[in-house]
Design a protein around this motif. Structure first.
Motif, mmCIF file in Angstrom:
data_model
loop_
_atom_site.group_PDB
_atom_site.id
_atom_site.type_symbol
_atom_site.label_atom_id
_atom_site.label_comp_id
_atom_site.label_asym_id
_atom_site.label_seq_id
_atom_site.Cartn_x
_atom_site.Cartn_y
_atom_site.Cartn_z
ATOM 1 N N UNK A 34 7.854 74.141 -0.129
ATOM 2 C CA UNK A 34 7.455 75.181 -1.132
ATOM 3 C C UNK A 34 6.428 76.065 -0.341
ATOM 4 N N UNK A 35 5.448 75.455 0.351
ATOM 5 C CA UNK A 35 4.432 76.366 0.891
ATOM 6 C C UNK A 35 5.238 77.248 1.727
ATOM 7 N N UNK A 36 6.091 76.721 2.718
ATOM 8 C CA UNK A 36 6.841 77.435 3.720
ATOM 9 C C UNK A 36 7.454 78.701 2.839
ATOM 10 N N UNK A 37 8.127 78.177 1.856
ATOM 11 C CA UNK A 37 8.922 79.351 1.163
ATOM 12 C C UNK A 37 8.113 80.405 0.833
ATOM 13 N N UNK A 38 7.056 80.178 0.273
ATOM 14 C CA UNK A 38 6.051 81.063 -0.153
ATOM 15 C C UNK A 38 5.629 82.114 0.956
ATOM 16 N N UNK A 39 5.476 81.361 2.194
ATOM 17 C CA UNK A 39 5.412 82.379 3.368
ATOM 18 C C UNK A 39 6.481 83.141 3.615
ATOM 19 N N UNK A 40 7.560 82.949 3.150
ATOM 20 C CA UNK A 40 8.756 83.780 3.221
ATOM 21 C C UNK A 40 9.610 83.219 4.369
ATOM 22 N N UNK A 41 9.167 81.933 4.703
ATOM 23 C CA UNK A 41 10.650 81.180 5.727
ATOM 24 C C UNK A 41 11.912 80.857 4.875
ATOM 25 N N UNK A 42 13.053 81.433 5.295
ATOM 26 C CA UNK A 42 14.084 81.035 4.735
ATOM 27 C C UNK A 42 14.518 79.581 5.177
ATOM 28 N N UNK A 43 15.164 79.055 4.052
ATOM 29 C CA UNK A 43 15.346 77.563 4.125
ATOM 30 C C UNK A 43 16.878 77.173 3.487
ATOM 31 N N UNK A 44 17.334 76.275 4.410
ATOM 32 C CA UNK A 44 18.698 76.017 4.008
ATOM 33 C C UNK A 44 18.671 74.158 4.127
ATOM 34 N N UNK A 45 18.906 73.650 2.694
ATOM 35 C CA UNK A 45 18.732 72.378 2.631
ATOM 36 C C UNK A 45 20.261 71.622 2.162
ATOM 37 N N UNK A 46 20.422 70.527 2.750
ATOM 38 C CA UNK A 46 21.122 69.595 1.870
ATOM 39 C C UNK A 46 20.407 68.450 1.323
ATOM 40 N N UNK A 47 20.879 67.985 0.275
ATOM 41 C CA UNK A 47 20.074 66.677 -0.334
ATOM 42 C C UNK A 47 21.293 66.220 -1.266
ATOM 43 N N UNK A 48 20.813 64.717 -1.395
ATOM 44 C CA UNK A 48 21.856 64.086 -2.459
ATOM 45 C C UNK A 48 20.808 63.845 -3.705
ATOM 46 N N UNK A 49 19.794 64.558 -3.591
ATOM 47 C CA UNK A 49 18.505 64.338 -4.804
ATOM 48 C C UNK A 49 18.820 65.627 -5.542
ATOM 49 N N UNK A 50 19.433 65.470 -6.838
ATOM 50 C CA UNK A 50 19.562 66.466 -7.585
ATOM 51 C C UNK A 50 18.407 67.359 -8.211
ATOM 52 N N UNK A 51 17.115 66.281 -8.274
ATOM 53 C CA UNK A 51 16.126 66.717 -8.668
ATOM 54 C C UNK A 51 15.357 67.804 -7.717
ATOM 55 N N UNK A 52 15.595 67.429 -6.564
ATOM 56 C CA UNK A 52 15.087 68.076 -5.320
ATOM 57 C C UNK A 52 15.806 69.537 -5.239
ATOM 58 N N UNK A 53 17.120 69.372 -5.416
ATOM 59 C CA UNK A 53 17.684 70.692 -5.366
ATOM 60 C C UNK A 53 17.320 71.560 -6.435
ATOM 61 N N UNK A 54 16.954 71.008 -7.689
ATOM 62 C CA UNK A 54 16.813 71.686 -8.980
ATOM 63 C C UNK A 54 15.473 72.215 -8.781
ATOM 64 N N UNK A 55 14.478 71.732 -8.072
ATOM 65 C CA UNK A 55 13.105 72.110 -7.687
ATOM 66 C C UNK A 55 12.867 73.164 -6.791
ATOM 67 N N UNK A 56 13.684 72.919 -5.826
ATOM 68 C CA UNK A 56 13.401 73.827 -4.509
ATOM 69 C C UNK A 56 14.516 75.184 -4.254
ATOM 70 N N UNK A 57 15.702 74.913 -4.618
ATOM 71 C CA UNK A 57 16.618 75.713 -4.375
ATOM 72 C C UNK A 57 16.746 77.015 -5.328
ATOM 73 N N UNK A 58 16.772 78.211 -4.787
ATOM 74 C CA UNK A 58 16.949 79.322 -5.519
ATOM 75 C C UNK A 58 18.460 79.375 -5.773
ATOM 76 N N UNK A 59 19.182 78.893 -4.860
ATOM 77 C CA UNK A 59 20.792 79.224 -4.972
ATOM 78 C C UNK A 59 21.402 77.851 -4.324
ATOM 79 N N UNK A 60 22.273 77.719 -4.790
ATOM 80 C CA UNK A 60 22.951 76.449 -4.268
ATOM 81 C C UNK A 60 24.402 76.497 -4.118
ATOM 82 N N UNK A 61 25.204 75.742 -3.350
ATOM 83 C CA UNK A 61 26.741 75.499 -3.564
ATOM 84 C C UNK A 61 27.061 74.088 -3.603
#
Ligand SMILES: Nc1ncnc2c1ncn2[C@@H]1O[C@H](COP(=O)(O)OP(=O)(O)OP(=O)(O)O)[C@@H](O)[C@H]1O
Ligand SMILES: [Mg+2]
Lengths: 326, 272
Positions: A194-221
């Motif tokens: 989250x801190x990295x995101x605030x600093x403007x770092x673009x991030x691409x994440x894969x996860x099996x944890x839906x809460x993680x995706x819900x918390x972190x992702x602006x957009x997902x596929x």
């Protein structure tokens, strides 16, 4: 606790409209199609996520974007560049945390970072300073001189994340960064991302944890069998593919199948959609309390009733089904 | 001021292919420095020395002198020593290039991470070759010291022969890398060992090649070690000839071919 933040992140202008752009991207392994015509765009500063069952093609897509796996078909641009022709340039601006840690077990924690930094042509002194800051960032400073081999799984994962940041990447690729971590470590990683995101770092994440995706992702596929089957912000996906609320009904020892047969027909009056599982019945509805009350008046009455908000997990299971894929 | 300029120069160099090849090599230096590496070095160095002592002086006592192609006569120890140097220059890079590289690539999957950086598969191969070459150089240097100490070579001859030793290392390092990409299990290394050992025995090491029957001479002529021995022997026994240029060229070609083919196969394995 003070949050130590590695210095020196800078916005590099001008940036292309999309940092990552894929059109009809295909990856084949022999006859097997692992990625089957994927279209996607990732904007600068965005936190983008891939969801999908085991074998859906998430890592294969990540590896193509990371320029370590040539696409079989389609167009892929990262920073507006072609991964085949400009692989080294693209990779110099990417940070990659692969699904497998692939740390250098012969080296110490610090050496792992310094050696990796050299691959980017980062001068020794800068590398060392950054390495120390990053180890602080992922709370590994105490282990700076220990060998990698005896570290716990969570420590290795954090070290891999630190390693991915050594070149101050503009895009951070995270393939299941928190798989196998304990809750404390997972929360630490979330904070850091989250801190990295605030600093403007673009991030691409894969996860099996839906809460993680819900918390972190602006957009997902959501990927399924190599294809993208849904796309949007977590909230939009929930709106689109699930109801506002979910009621979970349990019936003690009575099999839900039997219950469903007895109150047949009336279930669908209480909700927009329902699902009968081996241990409970799920009612998808806009008004959970009303549905719960109606269900409680039925015979047999549920032994327990839980009303909750819809989550990404409901969306995911709805879209990809409950049967094992892999 | 000068150091600052130098630092910038070096900095710019660091993010070029050459800099990255160097970085790959430095990884191995870092790892060697932290592993108990000295033991391996000592063993690798001792082997040809022991051969030199037992064959050169032991067997040499019975054989007496050897007549060279140009009619010159040399002691058997002087005849065998350059060949042992060539073998020592071959061993380090070959086994580091094959076994060492295999273990890093397939067993520890080290380069899966490396290629996520600007480093390319070719640079991985070249960096690893450079590292094995460095090892070969150490073996050769140590062996040359022994030769000088035993009066089998002069300092001048040693200086002339060291580049040849490096060339042998280059050829066998490249070959080692290439073979490593074909290896699937540790057991396959027994075959490699057998090939190298027979080459070691029959490359004009212990007898002049002219002593072999005709067809065998052709096979020997194809082995890179034979050409390596031609070089080291010519340089140490002061028997220079034009054909040594061809020997050198052969080694260069073998090394380059090994490196190039290896890097292509590495790319195919890593960049799936
Ligand atoms: N190198 C390879 N050779 C052959 N098949 C492969 C290779 N890599 C991946 N696959 C196959 O491609 C499919 C997609 O794999 P991928 O690793 O992209 O899935 P994933 O979505 O990351 O799964 P997971 O959640 O388990 O990590 C799988 O069926 C996998 O077996
Ligand atoms: Mg994966």
């Amino acid at each position: 606790m003070p949050h130590v933040v590695p210095v020196g992140y800078r916005h590099r202008v001008p940036k292309p409209a999309s940092l990552i752009e894929a059109h009809r991207l295909v990856k084949r392994f022999g006859d097997f199609v692992a990625v089957d015509g994927v279209d996607l765009q990732v904007q600068p500063g965005e936190f983008f996520g891939f969801l999908g069952a085991n074998g859906a093609g998430k890592s294969s897509t990540m590896r193509m974007i990371g320029c370590v796996s040539p696409p079989s078909e389609g167009v892929l641009r990262v920073f507006g560049l072609d991964p085949i022709k400009d692989g080294p340039v693209i990779r110099s601006r990417l940070g990659v945390c692969p699904q497998q840690d692939s740390l250098d077990e012969e080296l110490t924690v610090l050496e792992n970072l310094v050696v990796y930094a050299r691959y980017f042509g980062i001068p020794r002194r800068v590398a060392r300073q950054r390495a120390e800051e990053l180890l602080e960032f992922v709370q590994l400073s105490e282990r700076i001189t220990s060998k990698v081999e005896p570290l716990s799984g969570g420590m290795k994962r954090r070290l891999t994340i630190a390693r991915a940041l050594i070149n101050e990447p503009e895009i951070l690729m995270l393939d299941e960064p928190t798989t196998g971590l304990d809750p404390q470590a997972r929360h630490l990683v979330w904070e850091r991302l989250f801190q990295l995101k605030q600093r403007g770092v673009t991030q691409v994440l894969t996860t099996h944890y839906m809460d993680e995706a819900e918390q972190l992702c602006d957009r997902l596929v959501v990927m399924d069998h190599g294809k993208i089957i849904a796309e949007g912000s977590p909230r939009r996906l929930i709106e689109q593919y699930s109801t506002k609320e979910v009621v979970e009904l349990r019936f003690g020892n009575l099999p839900p199948e039997t219950v469903a047969r007895r109150i047949n027909g009336r279930i669908s009056e209480h909700c927009e959609r329902h699902e009968i599982l081996p241990d409970r019945i799920l009612l998808y509805t806009a008004d959970g309390d009303a549905a719960a009350e109606a269900a409680s008046r039925e015979h047999p009455a549920p032994s327990s009733v839980l009303v909750r908000r819809s989550t990404l997990e409901d969306v995911f299971l709805h879209l990809t089904g409950r049967t094992l894929v892999d | 001021m000068v150091t600052a300029v130098l630092a910038t120069r070096l900095g710019r160099l660091a993010s070029t292919p050459a800099g990255r090849i160097w970085a790959v090599c430095l990884r191995d230096v870092t790892a060697a420095h932290s592993v108990g590496y000295t033991f391996l070095l000592v063993v690798g160095f001792l082997e040809p020395v022991l051969y030199l002592l037992s064959m050169g002086f032991g067997v040499g006592g019975m054989v007496g002198e050897v007549v060279l192609a140009d009619g010159a006569r040399v002691s058997y120890a002087s005849f065998v020593a350059p060949a042992m140097l060539a073998a020592s220059a071959m061993n380090g890079p070959f086994f580091e290039g094959s076994i060492g590289f295999f273990s890093k690539m397939r067993y520890r999957k080290l380069f899966d991470a490396t290629i996520s950086t600007p480093v390319t598969p070719f640079e991985v191969a070249a960096g690893e070759l450079l590292w094995s070459l460095g090892q070969g150089a150490m073996y050769s240097l140590a062996f040359c010291t022994v030769m000088v100490a035993l009066g089998l070579a002069t300092l001048g001859q040693v200086l002339a022969v060291l580049p040849a030793a490096l060339l042998i290392g280059f050829a066998f390092g490249g070959l080692g890398l290439l073979l490593a990409t074909f290896i699937n299990s540790w057991k396959d290394f027994d075959y490699l060992g057998a090939i190298i050992f027979s080459m070691f025995l029959f490359s004009g090491t212990f007898t002049p090649v002219e002593a072999y029957p005709g067809p065998a001479q052709i096979i020997v002529w194809l082995t890179p070690l034979y050409h390596g021995i031609e070089l080291t022997r010519g340089l140490i026994l002061d028997a220079l000839s034009l054909s040594m240029l061809a020997d050198a060229a052969y080694l260069v070609v073998v090394g380059l071919l090994g490196l190039w083919l290896a890097s292509r196969r590495i790319a195919r394995t890593l960049c799936r």
